[in-house]
Structure formats: C-alpha cells, structure tokens
Motif scaffolding. Sequence first.
Motif, PDB file in Angstrom:
ATOM      1  N   ASP A 217       0.829  -1.216   0.000  1.00 35.10           N
ATOM      2  CA  ASP A 217       0.000   0.000   0.000  1.00 35.10           C
ATOM      3  C   ASP A 217       0.858   1.257   0.000  1.00 35.10           C
ATOM      4  O   ASP A 217       0.528   2.249  -0.648  1.00 35.10           O
ATOM      5  CB  ASP A 217      -0.937   0.007   1.215  1.00 35.10           C
ATOM      6  N   LEU A 218       1.957   1.182   0.747  1.00 41.15           N
ATOM      7  CA  LEU A 218       2.874   2.324   0.823  1.00 41.15           C
ATOM      8  C   LEU A 218       3.440   2.662  -0.568  1.00 41.15           C
ATOM      9  O   LEU A 218       3.495   3.826  -0.965  1.00 41.15           O
ATOM     10  CB  LEU A 218       3.985   1.951   1.814  1.00 41.15           C
ATOM     11  N   ARG A 219       3.805   1.624  -1.311  1.00 44.25           N
ATOM     12  CA  ARG A 219       4.350   1.856  -2.664  1.00 44.25           C
ATOM     13  C   ARG A 219       3.272   2.440  -3.581  1.00 44.25           C
ATOM     14  O   ARG A 219       3.556   3.306  -4.412  1.00 44.25           O
ATOM     15  CB  ARG A 219       4.881   0.543  -3.248  1.00 44.25           C
ATOM     16  N   ARG A 220       2.034   1.946  -3.406  1.00 40.52           N
ATOM     17  CA  ARG A 220       0.934   2.478  -4.233  1.00 40.52           C
ATOM     18  C   ARG A 220       0.695   3.953  -3.915  1.00 40.52           C
ATOM     19  O   ARG A 220       0.495   4.770  -4.811  1.00 40.52           O
ATOM     20  CB  ARG A 220      -0.340   1.653  -3.948  1.00 40.52           C
ATOM     21  N   VAL A 221       0.738   4.305  -2.639  1.00 36.04           N
ATOM     22  CA  VAL A 221       0.521   5.695  -2.230  1.00 36.04           C
ATOM     23  C   VAL A 221       1.664   6.576  -2.743  1.00 36.04           C
ATOM     24  O   VAL A 221       1.432   7.697  -3.215  1.00 36.04           O
ATOM     25  CB  VAL A 221       0.392   5.795  -0.689  1.00 36.04           C
ATOM     26  N   ALA A 222       2.890   6.073  -2.672  1.00 32.10           N
ATOM     27  CA  ALA A 222       4.029   6.850  -3.183  1.00 32.10           C
ATOM     28  C   ALA A 222       3.845   7.118  -4.675  1.00 32.10           C
ATOM     29  O   ALA A 222       4.069   8.242  -5.152  1.00 32.10           O
ATOM     30  CB  ALA A 222       5.339   6.092  -2.924  1.00 32.10           C
ATOM     31  N   ALA A 223       3.404   6.090  -5.419  1.00 34.51           N
ATOM     32  CA  ALA A 223       3.230   6.253  -6.868  1.00 34.51           C
ATOM     33  C   ALA A 223       2.083   7.208  -7.170  1.00 34.51           C
ATOM     34  O   ALA A 223       2.210   8.086  -8.047  1.00 34.51           O
ATOM     35  CB  ALA A 223       2.973   4.892  -7.524  1.00 34.51           C
ATOM     36  N   SER A 224       0.965   7.085  -6.448  1.00 37.30           N
ATOM     37  CA  SER A 224      -0.159   7.979  -6.759  1.00 37.30           C
ATOM     38  C   SER A 224       0.127   9.397  -6.282  1.00 37.30           C
ATOM     39  O   SER A 224      -0.379  10.362  -6.862  1.00 37.30           O
ATOM     40  CB  SER A 224      -1.494   7.449  -6.222  1.00 37.30           C
ATOM     41  N   GLY A 225       0.974   9.554  -5.268  1.00 32.36           N
ATOM     42  CA  GLY A 225       1.412  10.891  -4.847  1.00 32.36           C
ATOM     43  C   GLY A 225       2.279  11.545  -5.917  1.00 32.36           C
ATOM     44  O   GLY A 225       2.106  12.727  -6.238  1.00 32.36           O
ATOM     45  N   ARG A 226       3.191  10.765  -6.484  1.00 33.75           N
ATOM     46  CA  ARG A 226       4.039  11.310  -7.573  1.00 33.75           C
ATOM     47  C   ARG A 226       3.177  11.658  -8.785  1.00 33.75           C
ATOM     48  O   ARG A 226       3.358  12.711  -9.403  1.00 33.75           O
ATOM     49  CB  ARG A 226       5.101  10.276  -7.979  1.00 33.75           C
ATOM     50  N   ALA A 227       2.223  10.776  -9.117  1.00 34.33           N
ATOM     51  CA  ALA A 227       1.332  11.039 -10.263  1.00 34.33           C
ATOM     52  C   ALA A 227       0.530  12.318 -10.013  1.00 34.33           C
ATOM     53  O   ALA A 227       0.317  13.111 -10.932  1.00 34.33           O
ATOM     54  CB  ALA A 227       0.391   9.849 -10.481  1.00 34.33           C
ATOM     55  N   LEU A 228       0.115  12.515  -8.774  1.00 35.41           N
ATOM     56  CA  LEU A 228      -0.651  13.719  -8.436  1.00 35.41           C
ATOM     57  C   LEU A 228       0.168  14.982  -8.725  1.00 35.41           C
ATOM     58  O   LEU A 228      -0.338  15.944  -9.321  1.00 35.41           O
ATOM     59  CB  LEU A 228      -1.066  13.642  -6.959  1.00 35.41           C
ATOM     60  N   MET A 229       1.434  14.955  -8.324  1.00 37.43           N
ATOM     61  CA  MET A 229       2.286  16.132  -8.588  1.00 37.43           C
ATOM     62  C   MET A 229       2.448  16.368 -10.094  1.00 37.43           C
ATOM     63  O   MET A 229       2.410  17.502 -10.557  1.00 37.43           O
ATOM     64  CB  MET A 229       3.659  15.941  -7.930  1.00 37.43           C
ATOM     65  N   GLN A 230       2.608  15.295 -10.860  1.00 37.33           N
ATOM     66  CA  GLN A 230       2.767  15.440 -12.318  1.00 37.33           C
ATOM     67  C   GLN A 230       1.493  15.979 -12.961  1.00 37.33           C
ATOM     68  O   GLN A 230       1.539  16.862 -13.820  1.00 37.33           O
ATOM     69  CB  GLN A 230       3.128  14.096 -12.950  1.00 37.33           C
ATOM     70  N   GLU A 231       0.363  15.452 -12.523  1.00 37.53           N
ATOM     71  CA  GLU A 231      -0.914  15.864 -13.118  1.00 37.53           C
ATOM     72  C   GLU A 231      -1.259  17.308 -12.760  1.00 37.53           C
ATOM     73  O   GLU A 231      -1.856  18.021 -13.561  1.00 37.53           O
ATOM     74  CB  GLU A 231      -2.045  14.925 -12.663  1.00 37.53           C
ATOM     75  N   LEU A 232      -0.876  17.714 -11.560  1.00 40.25           N
ATOM     76  CA  LEU A 232      -1.129  19.106 -11.156  1.00 40.25           C
ATOM     77  C   LEU A 232      -0.444  20.079 -12.109  1.00 40.25           C
ATOM     78  O   LEU A 232      -0.979  21.161 -12.396  1.00 40.25           O
ATOM     79  CB  LEU A 232      -0.604  19.343  -9.737  1.00 40.25           C
ATOM     80  N   ALA A 233       0.726  19.678 -12.593  1.00 41.94           N
ATOM     81  CA  ALA A 233       1.461  20.549 -13.518  1.00 41.94           C
ATOM     82  C   ALA A 233       0.715  20.681 -14.849  1.00 41.94           C
ATOM     83  O   ALA A 233       0.927  21.637 -15.596  1.00 41.94           O
ATOM     84  CB  ALA A 233       2.869  19.982 -13.744  1.00 41.94           C
ATOM     85  N   ARG A 234      -0.198  19.722 -15.154  1.00 36.09           N
ATOM     86  CA  ARG A 234      -0.937  19.771 -16.428  1.00 36.09           C
ATOM     87  C   ARG A 234      -2.212  20.598 -16.326  1.00 36.09           C
ATOM     88  O   ARG A 234      -2.823  20.916 -17.340  1.00 36.09           O
ATOM     89  CB  ARG A 234      -1.297  18.350 -16.879  1.00 36.09           C
ATOM     90  N   GLY A 235      -2.656  20.882 -15.120  1.00 38.27           N
ATOM     91  CA  GLY A 235      -3.858  21.709 -14.996  1.00 38.27           C
ATOM     92  C   GLY A 235      -4.747  21.269 -13.858  1.00 38.27           C
ATOM     93  O   GLY A 235      -4.569  20.185 -13.298  1.00 38.27           O
ATOM     94  N   ALA A 236      -5.719  22.128 -13.557  1.00 38.79           N
ATOM     95  CA  ALA A 236      -6.549  21.931 -12.361  1.00 38.79           C
ATOM     96  C   ALA A 236      -7.405  20.662 -12.455  1.00 38.79           C
ATOM     97  O   ALA A 236      -7.510  19.918 -11.483  1.00 38.79           O
ATOM     98  CB  ALA A 236      -7.439  23.146 -12.142  1.00 38.79           C
ATOM     99  N   ASP A 237      -8.026  20.404 -13.607  1.00 45.49           N
ATOM    100  CA  ASP A 237      -8.909  19.238 -13.722  1.00 45.49           C
ATOM    101  C   ASP A 237      -8.142  17.935 -13.560  1.00 45.49           C
ATOM    102  O   ASP A 237      -8.561  17.033 -12.821  1.00 45.49           O
ATOM    103  CB  ASP A 237      -9.642  19.231 -15.068  1.00 45.49           C
ATOM    104  N   ALA A 238      -7.014  17.854 -14.289  1.00 46.41           N
ATOM    105  CA  ALA A 238      -6.175  16.648 -14.193  1.00 46.41           C
ATOM    106  C   ALA A 238      -5.697  16.477 -12.755  1.00 46.41           C
ATOM    107  O   ALA A 238      -5.656  15.355 -12.221  1.00 46.41           O
ATOM    108  CB  ALA A 238      -4.986  16.752 -15.147  1.00 46.41           C
ATOM    109  N   GLY A 239      -5.367  17.591 -12.115  1.00 48.03           N
ATOM    110  CA  GLY A 239      -4.899  17.548 -10.728  1.00 48.03           C
ATOM    111  C   GLY A 239      -5.977  17.022  -9.790  1.00 48.03           C
ATOM    112  O   GLY A 239      -5.697  16.206  -8.907  1.00 48.03           O
ATOM    113  N   GLN A 240      -7.198  17.467  -9.982  1.00 49.24           N
ATOM    114  CA  GLN A 240      -8.283  17.003  -9.099  1.00 49.24           C
ATOM    115  C   GLN A 240      -8.545  15.513  -9.280  1.00 49.24           C
ATOM    116  O   GLN A 240      -8.770  14.795  -8.311  1.00 49.24           O
ATOM    117  CB  GLN A 240      -9.577  17.799  -9.364  1.00 49.24           C
ATOM    118  N   ARG A 241      -8.507  15.048 -10.520  1.00 41.77           N
ATOM    119  CA  ARG A 241      -8.732  13.606 -10.754  1.00 41.77           C
ATOM    120  C   ARG A 241      -7.630  12.776 -10.102  1.00 41.77           C
ATOM    121  O   ARG A 241      -7.881  11.750  -9.477  1.00 41.77           O
ATOM    122  CB  ARG A 241      -8.795  13.307 -12.256  1.00 41.77           C
ATOM    123  N   ALA A 242      -6.395  13.252 -10.241  1.00 37.71           N
ATOM    124  CA  ALA A 242      -5.278  12.536  -9.619  1.00 37.71           C
ATOM    125  C   ALA A 242      -5.375  12.607  -8.098  1.00 37.71           C
ATOM    126  O   ALA A 242      -4.996  11.660  -7.400  1.00 37.71           O
ATOM    127  CB  ALA A 242      -3.950  13.117 -10.108  1.00 37.71           C
TER     128      ALA A 242
END
Length: 195
Positions: free
Chosen positions: A130-155
């Motif tokens: 679970d920890l690895r999954r959270v680390a990966a989805s946390g990193r994805a969240l940071m990447q998606e935030l850079a693409r815009g607000a909607d992508a950031g909210q979904r992530a």
Amino acid sequence: MTDAEPMLHLDSRPGLPDEIAVLRARYPRTDWPRHPNYGELAAFWRRVHDSLRREGEVLAAMTADFRAGHLRAAEFQQRFMPQLAHHLQHLDGHHRIEDDHYFPLFRRLDRRFERGFDLLENDHDVIHDDLRRVAASGRALMQELARGADAGQRAADRYADDAERLLHVLDRHLIDEEDLVIPAMLEHGERPLTR
Ligand SMILES: [Fe+2]
Ligand SMILES: [Fe+2]
C-alpha cells in the motif's frame, strides 16, 4: 514467514483474537502506564505509533483541503511531497527495525507469541504494498497538477483513495501490534529487549 491466516487478514479483521493476543486480557490498555514494568521502550513505541497516525491524518487533512478548494494548488504542491516522503520513510524505517531487530527478540521471549508476530510481519508486507501504491499515486498527483486543475483534481481523487486505504490498514496494524508488544513488555520487563 507464513502467509496470513485468511480470517485474520489485515484488510478485514476486527482485531486480534484472544488466542493470539495472549496477554491482552491480563494487561488492560487503560492500566498500561501505571504498571511498574511500563518503561522507556513501551512509551517510545507508543509515541512512534502516535506520530505515524498523526502524520497520516495531517496528510489526509491537507489533501481534503486541496480537493475542497481551501488550499491553493501552489501551496499544496510545495507542502505535500516533502510531508508524504517523510511519512512513508518513517513508516518503512519503523517496520524494518521491528522486522530485523525487535520481533525476533519477542519471539524468543515466549513461544506463545509466534503466531502473533507471524501475523504482524505479514501485515508489514501488506502495508508495504500500500505504501508503494501511495508513493506512486502521490508522484502522479504532482505530475498531473502541472498539467492543470482538472487533471490535478482527478489525480487527487485517486491519491486520496489509496491514502485512505493505507491509513485504514495502518490503524488496524498499530492497535493490534500494541496489543501484543506492550503486554509482553509488562509481563517480561524491557531488559530482554534492550540488550
Ligand atoms: Fe509494525
Ligand atoms: Fe510499530
């Protein structure tokens, strides 16, 4: 290490049965700090667990604030990743010390503890996934935030689901571990664990 006993898997168990938490009934939680054998190691162990709980709750609150629009994306981006990294490293480091150092000592103390520590070690494996999954989805969240607000909210939604699951299994694990290790310290004293 054995596989988890299916009825006692971390995802779904309501707590440990008495035949695993063999000393729990003799040492009720509310009496722990007053026991003469309650020492520095027991207090330290519980402080570490409390700080892990708090770190998880702070991250959950921060994520909820961001998703509700109470925290600006720029500020969230700045604070989120360092705190997440600290929390996951803290958790991983704590489990390593338990697996490599303390759990073998508890097993040697009392053969009745065997099943309980098999279970706790298995919990660590579940939590690590679970920890690895959270680390990966946390990193994805940071990447998606850079693409815009909607992508950031979904992530953020995906991250929040993963983080909630981690918090849930961690909470169960911490309580059950305390039900094994603290009564064991009260029964046997801390000396065999601090040599
Ligand atoms: Fe643990
Ligand atoms: Fe622990």
